[in-house]
Design a protein around this motif. Structure first.
Motif, PDB file in Angstrom:
ATOM      1  N   LEU A 196       0.816  -1.208   0.000  1.00 52.64           N
ATOM      2  CA  LEU A 196       0.000   0.000   0.000  1.00 52.64           C
ATOM      3  C   LEU A 196       0.855   1.266   0.000  1.00 52.64           C
ATOM      4  CD1 LEU A 196      -2.719  -0.982   2.643  1.00 52.64           C
ATOM      5  CD2 LEU A 196      -2.847  -1.209   0.159  1.00 52.64           C
ATOM      6  N   THR A 197       0.358   2.280  -0.678  1.00 53.73           N
ATOM      7  CA  THR A 197       0.949   3.614  -0.605  1.00 53.73           C
ATOM      8  C   THR A 197      -0.115   4.538  -0.027  1.00 53.73           C
ATOM      9  OG1 THR A 197       2.326   3.190  -2.550  1.00 53.73           O
ATOM     10  CG2 THR A 197       2.012   5.493  -1.887  1.00 53.73           C
ATOM     11  N   ILE A 198       0.112   5.023   1.179  1.00 57.06           N
ATOM     12  CA  ILE A 198      -0.906   5.804   1.884  1.00 57.06           C
ATOM     13  C   ILE A 198      -0.343   7.170   2.234  1.00 57.06           C
ATOM     14  CG2 ILE A 198      -2.332   5.927   3.968  1.00 57.06           C
ATOM     15  CD1 ILE A 198      -2.227   2.831   3.983  1.00 57.06           C
ATOM     16  N   SER A 199      -1.084   8.198   1.902  1.00 59.49           N
ATOM     17  CA  SER A 199      -0.677   9.547   2.275  1.00 59.49           C
ATOM     18  C   SER A 199      -0.994   9.790   3.744  1.00 59.49           C
ATOM     19  CB  SER A 199      -1.408  10.581   1.413  1.00 59.49           C
ATOM     20  OG  SER A 199      -1.133  11.887   1.878  1.00 59.49           O
ATOM     21  N   LEU A 256      -6.248   2.593   4.188  1.00 62.06           N
ATOM     22  CA  LEU A 256      -5.849   3.178   5.481  1.00 62.06           C
ATOM     23  C   LEU A 256      -6.173   2.232   6.620  1.00 62.06           C
ATOM     24  CD1 LEU A 256      -4.931   5.487   7.359  1.00 62.06           C
ATOM     25  CD2 LEU A 256      -7.250   6.408   7.209  1.00 62.06           C
ATOM     26  N   HIS A 257      -7.350   1.624   6.569  1.00 58.12           N
ATOM     27  CA  HIS A 257      -7.779   0.727   7.641  1.00 58.12           C
ATOM     28  C   HIS A 257      -6.950  -0.558   7.646  1.00 58.12           C
ATOM     29  CE1 HIS A 257     -11.908   2.931   7.354  1.00 58.12           C
ATOM     30  NE2 HIS A 257     -10.976   3.650   7.947  1.00 58.12           N
ATOM     31  N   LYS A 258      -6.577  -1.029   6.461  1.00 61.82           N
ATOM     32  CA  LYS A 258      -5.684  -2.192   6.387  1.00 61.82           C
ATOM     33  C   LYS A 258      -4.344  -1.869   7.053  1.00 61.82           C
ATOM     34  CE  LYS A 258      -7.467  -4.263   2.116  1.00 61.82           C
ATOM     35  NZ  LYS A 258      -7.140  -4.658   0.722  1.00 61.82           N
ATOM     36  N   VAL A 289       0.246   6.781  14.085  1.00 59.23           N
ATOM     37  CA  VAL A 289       1.330   5.788  14.079  1.00 59.23           C
ATOM     38  C   VAL A 289       1.878   5.600  12.667  1.00 59.23           C
ATOM     39  CG1 VAL A 289       0.392   4.559  16.067  1.00 59.23           C
ATOM     40  CG2 VAL A 289      -0.121   3.729  13.777  1.00 59.23           C
ATOM     41  N   LEU A 290       1.040   5.819  11.654  1.00 55.27           N
ATOM     42  CA  LEU A 290       1.500   5.649  10.272  1.00 55.27           C
ATOM     43  C   LEU A 290       2.494   6.735   9.892  1.00 55.27           C
ATOM     44  CD1 LEU A 290      -1.852   4.636   8.547  1.00 55.27           C
ATOM     45  CD2 LEU A 290      -0.122   3.179   9.605  1.00 55.27           C
ATOM     46  N   ARG A 291       2.237   7.958  10.355  1.00 52.31           N
ATOM     47  CA  ARG A 291       3.186   9.045  10.106  1.00 52.31           C
ATOM     48  C   ARG A 291       4.494   8.789  10.873  1.00 52.31           C
ATOM     49  NH1 ARG A 291       0.174  12.993  11.476  1.00 52.31           N
ATOM     50  NH2 ARG A 291      -0.585  13.514   9.395  1.00 52.31           N
TER      51      ARG A 291
END
Length: 413
Positions: free
Chosen positions: A284-287, A328-330, A381-383
Motif C-alpha cells: 500500500l501507498t498511503i498519504s 488506510l484501515h488495512k 502511528v502511520l506518520r
C-alpha cells in the motif's frame, strides 16, 4: 487490599495500563483488570468502547478460529480510587510513578498467564515484532527490528545489539525458530518474559537464572526442549504433537549480517495469522498528510463491514472483510499486528477433557496460545512509522560508512 470487594495483586504495567489480578478463592487469578492511567486527559468511555469493540469483533476473530473471552468495561467506584492508587505505589517501578491518576473505567479480561486456576501455571510472553522484511529495507538486507537495534544502541537504550531476528521466528523452520527464541531470551529488551502463577519471574538477560527457571518447572530437561515446546505451540494445528524431552542444551552463534526472508509457515498456525495481518500494508501507498491523528472514528467504519449474522469467525467472511476495507484501515490493522504479544500459558497438571496439549517426552502438557495488545492504533502511528523508516535507513548507512562498507545488500526476493 480489595477492588470491588475482591483481593487483588499487582502483576505488571506499561505506559498506558496497570495490570492487577483479581483473586478468587483459588490459587491464581482467573481474570485481570487493566487500570487505565489518565494523568494527561480523562478517559472517554465512548472511545474506550470503540477500542474494545475493535478487539472483540475484529482482531480476535481474525486471529482465532473459535470464540474467545471478550474484553469488558468495568466502572470502579470513584471513592475507591485514592486508596487503590496508594496501595499500588509500593509495587510499581519507580520510573512509572510519574503517572499516578487512574480512570474509574477499567478493562476486564481473562488472565492470559493462567491456564489452570487450581494448579501451577507458567506463561511465556513473546512480542514477536514485524515478521517480514518491508520493501523499503530490502536493499539493506535488514528487517525493521534489526535496523532499529542501531538506533537503540545510539540512544543508549540497549548495551548491545540483539541477535534476535523476527524473520527467523516467522520462518516456519524449526532450527531458525529455535535460534530466534534462544537469542530473544538472551537479550529480551522487554520482548520476552516468563510468568509463574501470574507473576513475572524472568524478563532481564541472565543466562544462569533462565536455565534455573526452566529446570525448576520440572517439565523440560533442557532449555532446548523448552524452546521446542514453545515452537510447537506457535505452529500447532489441532493434531497430536510430540517432542523429545532431551537433556542437551544448544548454543547458537549468529553473526548480525543479513536477515533471511524465506518463510514457510502453514496456514492456520498462529504465526501465519499474525503475519498475514502484518502484511496487509505491504503493497500500500498511503498519504499521511491529512490524517486525523487522535480519532478512533475509523473503528465504527470497520464495524459496519461486518455481517452480524456471520461475524468474522470463518475464513470466507474474513477474506470478504479484508477485501472491502479501505487501504488506510488495512494499514492500521497491520500496525496492531506488528506490535502484538503472544501469551503461551501451560501447566504440568493434566486438565481432563482439555483439547490442546503437546506431549513432552512421556508427559502431556496442556497449553493455550493467545494474542494480546490488540487495541486499535491512532492514525498518527502511520506518520511515525514513515519518519522512522527514513531515520533507520540514515543511521544504517552511516554505520556501513563507518565500517568501510557502503555497498547495499541488493534487492532480496
Amino acid at each position: 487490599m480489595s477492588v470491588l470487594g475482591k483481593t487483588w495483586r499487582y502483576i505488571n504495567e506499561g505506559n498506558a495500563h496497570i495490570v492487577i489480578g483479581i483473586q478468587e478463592e483459588r490459587l491464581c487469578s482467573a481474570y485481570v483488570l487493566r487500570l487505565i492511567k489518565e494523568d494527561e486527559e480523562a478517559v472517554d468511555v465512548n472511545e474506550l468502547r470503540k477500542s474494545l469493540d475493535f478487539v472483540n469483533f475484529i482482531m480476535n476473530p481474525l486471529l482465532y478460529n473459535g470464540s474467545v473471552c471478550k474484553l469488558e468495561i468495568i466502572e470502579l467506584p470513584t471513592e475507591e480510587l485514592p486508596g487503590l492508587i496508594n496501595d499500588l505505589k509500593p509495587f510499581r517501578p519507580t520510573e512509572r510513578l510519574s503517572k499516578f491518576c487512574i480512570s474509574p473505567y477499567s478493562i476486564k479480561t481473562r488472565n492470559l498467564t493462567v491456564l489452570n486456576p487450581d494448579g501451577v501455571n507458567y506463561c511465556v510472553e513473546i512480542k514477536p515484532k514485524e515478521g517480514f522484511m518491508a520493501q523499503c529495507f530490502r536493499n539493506y538486507g535488514k528487517c525493521y527490528y534489526c535496523l532499529k537495534q542501531y538506533l537503540k544502541l545510539r540512544q543508549n537504550e540497549i548495551l548491545n545489539i540483539s541477535k534476535y531476528c523476527p524473520l527467523d521466528l516467522f520462518s516456519g523452520d524449526r532450527d531458525r525458530m529455535k535460534s530466534a527464541l534462544y537469542h530473544l531470551s538472551e537479550n529480551p529488551q522487554n520482548n520476552f518474559k516468563i510468568f509463574k502463577n501470574g507473576q513475572i519471574i524472568y524478563k532481564m538477560p541472565n543466562k544462569d537464572q533462565f536455565h534455573e527457571i526452566i529446570k525448576k518447572m520440572h517439565i523440560f530437561k533442557s532449555t532446548s526442549a523448552f524452546f521446542s515446546f514453545t515452537i510447537e505451540t506457535l505452529l500447532y494445528k489441532n493434531k497430536h504433537t510430540q517432542i523429545d524431552n532431551h537433556s542437551d542444551d544448544v548454543t547458537f552463534i549468529k553473526e548480525n549480517i543479513h536477515c533471511h526472508t524465506t518463510s514457510n509457515l502453514n496456514e492456520g498456525t498462529l504465526l501465519y495469522k499474525i503475519q498475514r495481518l502484518q502484511r496487509l500494508a505491504e503493497e500500500l501507498t498511503i498519504s499521511t498528510d491529512n490524517l486525523e491523528d487522535k480519532s478512533l472514528d475509523y473503528v465504527s467504519s470497520l464495524l459496519e463491514h461486518i455481517d452480524p449474522e456471520n461475524s468474522l469467525h470463518c475464513a470466507t467472511e474474513q477474506e470478504k472483510f479484508l477485501e472491502k476495507i479501505e487501504p488506510l484501515h488495512k494499514a492500521l490493522i497491520s500496525a496492531v499486528a506488528k506490535d502484538c504479544s503472544i501469551m503461551i500459558a501451560f501447566t504440568p497438571q493434566l486438565i481432563v477433557d482439555y483439547e490442546y496439549f503437546i506431549q513432552v517426552g512421556e508427559n502431556m502438557i496442556p497449553f493455550r496460545a493467545s494474542v494480546a495488545d490488540l487495541e486499535p492504533k491512532l492514525p498518527k502511528v502511520l506518520r511515525k512509522r514513515e519518519k522512522m523508516e527514513k531515520k533507520l535507513v540514515e543511521i544504517y548507512e552511516e554505520q556501513l560508512k563507518n565500517e568501510g562498507n557502503s555497498t547495499p545488500f541488493g534487492d532480496q526476493n
